[in-house]
Design an enzyme around this catalytic site. Structure first.
Site, PDB file in Angstrom:
ATOM      1  N   TYR A  66       0.868  -1.182   0.000  1.00 47.47           N
ATOM      2  CA  TYR A  66       0.000   0.000   0.000  1.00 47.47           C
ATOM      3  C   TYR A  66       0.904   1.230   0.000  1.00 47.47           C
ATOM      4  O   TYR A  66       1.501   1.592   1.000  1.00 47.47           O
ATOM      5  CB  TYR A  66      -0.893   0.035   1.227  1.00 47.47           C
ATOM      6  CG  TYR A  66      -1.917  -1.057   1.326  1.00 47.47           C
ATOM      7  CD1 TYR A  66      -2.261  -1.849   0.241  1.00 47.47           C
ATOM      8  CD2 TYR A  66      -2.569  -1.307   2.532  1.00 47.47           C
ATOM      9  CE1 TYR A  66      -3.206  -2.852   0.355  1.00 47.47           C
ATOM     10  CE2 TYR A  66      -3.514  -2.299   2.657  1.00 47.47           C
ATOM     11  CZ  TYR A  66      -3.828  -3.079   1.563  1.00 47.47           C
ATOM     12  OH  TYR A  66      -4.771  -4.075   1.686  1.00 47.47           O
ATOM     13  N   THR A 219     -25.829   0.882  -3.908  1.00 46.98           N
ATOM     14  CA  THR A 219     -26.665   1.855  -4.610  1.00 46.98           C
ATOM     15  C   THR A 219     -27.900   1.152  -5.182  1.00 46.98           C
ATOM     16  O   THR A 219     -28.080  -0.055  -5.020  1.00 46.98           O
ATOM     17  CB  THR A 219     -25.869   2.507  -5.757  1.00 46.98           C
ATOM     18  OG1 THR A 219     -25.417   1.482  -6.658  1.00 46.98           O
ATOM     19  CG2 THR A 219     -24.657   3.263  -5.216  1.00 46.98           C
TER      20      THR A 219
END
Length: 289
Positions: A66, A219
């Site tokens: 990362y 959503t």
């Protein structure tokens, strides 16, 4: 009958002995798009990490790629010297050469070098949980896990975990060495790793679901169903998605990430939500057929 479910256990014993609070914090969102480079101001990232621990988070999940390297450096900058209750989990086994370039690297000498580098960046003599980020198909599993077991015997890592594998691979891994955790994708809309989850329950392994908030997919029709549950608890969609994980199985230990102190507080609010039987039925029905 619609009744409140029992309060989910807030704690999990990693390796059967090391307590962690089940809702942790992941560091990927402290880096830029594609987990590459910085995201925003470094001081803000440090502040969010400290806020997470101050709010009672004890499991910090990071990875050497990362950034790359940046997330581990931020963890050390923010939290070292580490509080006794804080458990640092990191990962090795993947090399980055760009924001969309990921290269599996599982040869024993590569894993050893990556672990040694993580030890230096994290400023520690022993990593609590070292996770193989991906199994390398070019290297026999016993050689990859043997390298980690060697590091464990040397005291450089306390526990071994695995990331992204099948139930069959987990069964093989368990026959080779001690595994305490698995990190697979698992959330309201993706239950493909349910067989792995069941194995984790049977063996007392932690399951750290990645993309616990469905990576922005909450959503449409899913959002409407989530809103119906959330409204009854004065909560957000994300809080309900995390609360579902905490209620779904006592071994699920989600580590949602954010670079925002406000979003961090919202995520941690999921610890206080008590879903009902009706809530769980509605949420269980959201999984694709």
């Amino acid at each position: 009958m619609n009744s409140a479910l029992p309060s989910p256990d807030d704690m999990f014993l990693l390796g059967g002995e090391l307590p962690v609070r089940r809702l942790g914090y992941g560091t990927a969102q402290l880096t830029g798009p594609g987990y590459w480079g910085p995201r925003g101001d470094r001081a803000d990232a440090v502040a969010v990490l400290r806020a997470a621990v101050d709010a009672g988070v004890t499991l910090i999940d990071t990875a050497d790629n990362y950034g790359p390297e940046l997330a581990e450096e931020l963890v050390a900058e923010a939290l070292h010297p580490y509080r006794e209750e804080v458990v640092i989990a990191t990962k090795g086994g993947v090399v980055r050469t760009g924001d969309s370039a990921w290269h599996v690297a599982g040869r024993p000498e590569e894993l050893r070098a990556m672990c040694e580098a993580s030890l230096r960046r994290l400023r520690t003599d022993r990593i609590d949980l070292y996770q193989l980020h991906r199994l390398d198909p070019r290297v026999p599993m016993d050689e990859q896990l043997g390298a980690l077991e060697g590091l464990r015997q040397e005291g450089k890592i306390r526990y071994i975990g695995l990331d992204t594998l099948t139930a069959e691979q987990l069964e093989q891994a368990l026959s080779l060495t001690g595994i305490v955790s698995v990190q697979n994708r698992f959330h309201l809309l993706d239950r493909a790793s349910d067989a792995v989850l069941k194995m984790c329950e049977a063996h007392g392994l932690a399951f750290l679901p990645w993309f616990p908030l469905a990576n922005g997919a909450l959503t449409g029709d899913t959002a409407a169903a989530l809103d119906a549950v959330a409204d009854g608890h004065g909560a957000t969609r994300g809080q309900i998605a995390l609360a579902w994980l905490l209620h779904r199985s006592p071994v699920l230990c989600p580590t949602p990430g954010t670079g925002s102190a406000v979003h961090l507080a919202e995520n941690l609010g999921a610890r206080d939500i008590r879903l009902t039987t009706e809530d769980m039925s509605r949420l269980e029905a959201l999984a694709p057929a």
